[in-house]
Motif scaffolding. Structure first.
Motif, PDB file in Angstrom:
ATOM      1  N   HIS A  69     -61.074 -22.661  60.285  1.00 52.48           N
ATOM      2  CA  HIS A  69     -60.316 -23.739  59.623  1.00 52.48           C
ATOM      3  C   HIS A  69     -60.597 -23.758  58.123  1.00 52.48           C
ATOM      4  O   HIS A  69     -59.678 -23.955  57.311  1.00 52.48           O
ATOM      5  N   HIS A  70     -61.863 -23.555  57.760  1.00 54.46           N
ATOM      6  CA  HIS A  70     -62.233 -23.543  56.335  1.00 54.46           C
ATOM      7  C   HIS A  70     -61.574 -22.373  55.617  1.00 54.46           C
ATOM      8  O   HIS A  70     -61.070 -22.530  54.497  1.00 54.46           O
ATOM      9  N   GLY A 130     -57.879 -23.124  55.212  1.00 54.83           N
ATOM     10  CA  GLY A 130     -57.693 -24.137  54.167  1.00 54.83           C
ATOM     11  C   GLY A 130     -57.920 -23.579  52.775  1.00 54.83           C
ATOM     12  O   GLY A 130     -57.191 -23.908  51.833  1.00 54.83           O
ATOM     13  N   ARG A 131     -58.937 -22.739  52.652  1.00 56.41           N
ATOM     14  CA  ARG A 131     -59.235 -22.135  51.350  1.00 56.41           C
ATOM     15  C   ARG A 131     -58.108 -21.204  50.897  1.00 56.41           C
ATOM     16  O   ARG A 131     -57.674 -21.248  49.737  1.00 56.41           O
ATOM     17  N   ASP A 181     -55.027 -21.346  51.904  1.00 59.05           N
ATOM     18  CA  ASP A 181     -53.864 -22.190  51.654  1.00 59.05           C
ATOM     19  C   ASP A 181     -53.928 -22.802  50.256  1.00 59.05           C
ATOM     20  O   ASP A 181     -52.912 -22.890  49.553  1.00 59.05           O
TER      21      ASP A 181
END
Length: 208
Positions: free
Chosen positions: A80-81, A84-85, A87
Motif C-alpha cells: 500500500h505504501h 501510494g508513493r 501515485d
C-alpha cells in the motif's frame, strides 16, 4: 514452477501498477486507473493459491515456498505504501501536485516516518510468519516443514535488529530536534541580552 510464479508476480505487480498510473494520469481516466490499482493485490492472491496447491501436491517443502510467504508478507506490509508513493510521484509528474519529499533528518516528522516504516516491517513479518505457520499446519509434517520454522526464526532476528536500529534513529532524530531548538533558543536569549545591553548603554550616554 513456483520460482517462475514468484518472479512473475513481482513483474505483474509493477506492470499493473505502472499501467494503472498511466491510465489514471497520462490518459486522464481516473476510474479505470483506480480499478487497475485495486487489482494489484489480486496478484498476491494468485501466488498464495499456487503456493498452497503446490504444497498439497506433495512436493518437497523448501526455501522457495518460504520465499513465497516472505514475498506475500512484504507485499501486505509495504504494498500500500509503495502504491501510494508511486501515485504521489505520478500526480506530481502529470497532474501538477506537490513534489513528494521525505521528512527532513533531525525532525519529529522523520522520527514518525522511521517508526511507521518499522511498523510496516512488523506487519510484513506478522503476515509472512502466519503464512509460514499455516504452511506447517497445512502440510502436517514437522520434519518436512523445518525450513519454514528456520525462516520464521531468522526473520524474527532480522525484525529485532531492525527494531533496535529504528529505535536508535528515532531517538537520534528527536534528540537532534531538541538540540536544534535549544540552540535556537540560546541564540534568541543572546540576542535579547545584547539588545538590552545596547539599550542600557544608549540610555546611559543620553543621561551623561
Amino acid at each position: 514452477m513456483l520460482v517462475a510464479m514468484i518472479i512473475g508476480a513481482e513483474v505483474a505487480f509493477w506492470v499493473i501498477l505502472a499501467l494503472g498510473l498511466l491510465v489514471r494520469y497520462a490518459l486522464r481516466m481516473p476510474r479505470l486507473g483506480g480499478a487497475l490499482l485495486l487489482a494489484v493485490p489480486l496478484v498476491d492472491l494468485v501466488l498464495l493459491a499456487v503456493t498452497f496447491l503446490d504444497l498439497r501436491g506433495g512436493g518437497d517443502v523448501g526455501g522457495v515456498h518460504g520465499l513465497a510467504a516472505v514475498y506475500l508478507g512484504v507485499s501486505v506490509g509495504f504494498g500500500h505504501h509503495i502504491i501510494g508513493r508511486m501515485d504521489a510521484w505520478a500526480a506530481y509528474r502529470f497532474d501538477g501536485a506537490p513534489r513528494p519529499v521525505k521528512p527532513e533528518k533531525g525532525s519529529a516528522a522523520r522520527a514518525r516516518y522511521e517508526a511507521v516504516q518499522f511498523g510496516r516491517h512488523a506487519v510484513a513479518w506478522a503476515v509472512g510468519s502466519a503464512l509460514l505457520m499455516l504452511g506447517v499446519w497445512y502440510v502436517g509434517d514437522a520434519e518436512r516443514t523445518q525450513p519454514f520454522l528456520s525462516l520464521a526464526g531468522l526473520w524474527t532476528v532480522v525484525l529485532i535488529v531492525d527494531g533496535a536500529v529504528t529505535g536508535y534513529d528515532v531517538l537520534q532524530n528527536l534528540w537532534s530536534r531538541g538540540g536544534g531548538s535549544a540552540r535556537t533558543a540560546g541564540k534568541g536569549e543572546s540576542s535579547v541580552r545584547y539588545a538590552t545591553k545596547s539599550d542600557a548603554s544608549r540610555e546611559k550616554r543620553s543621561l551623561s
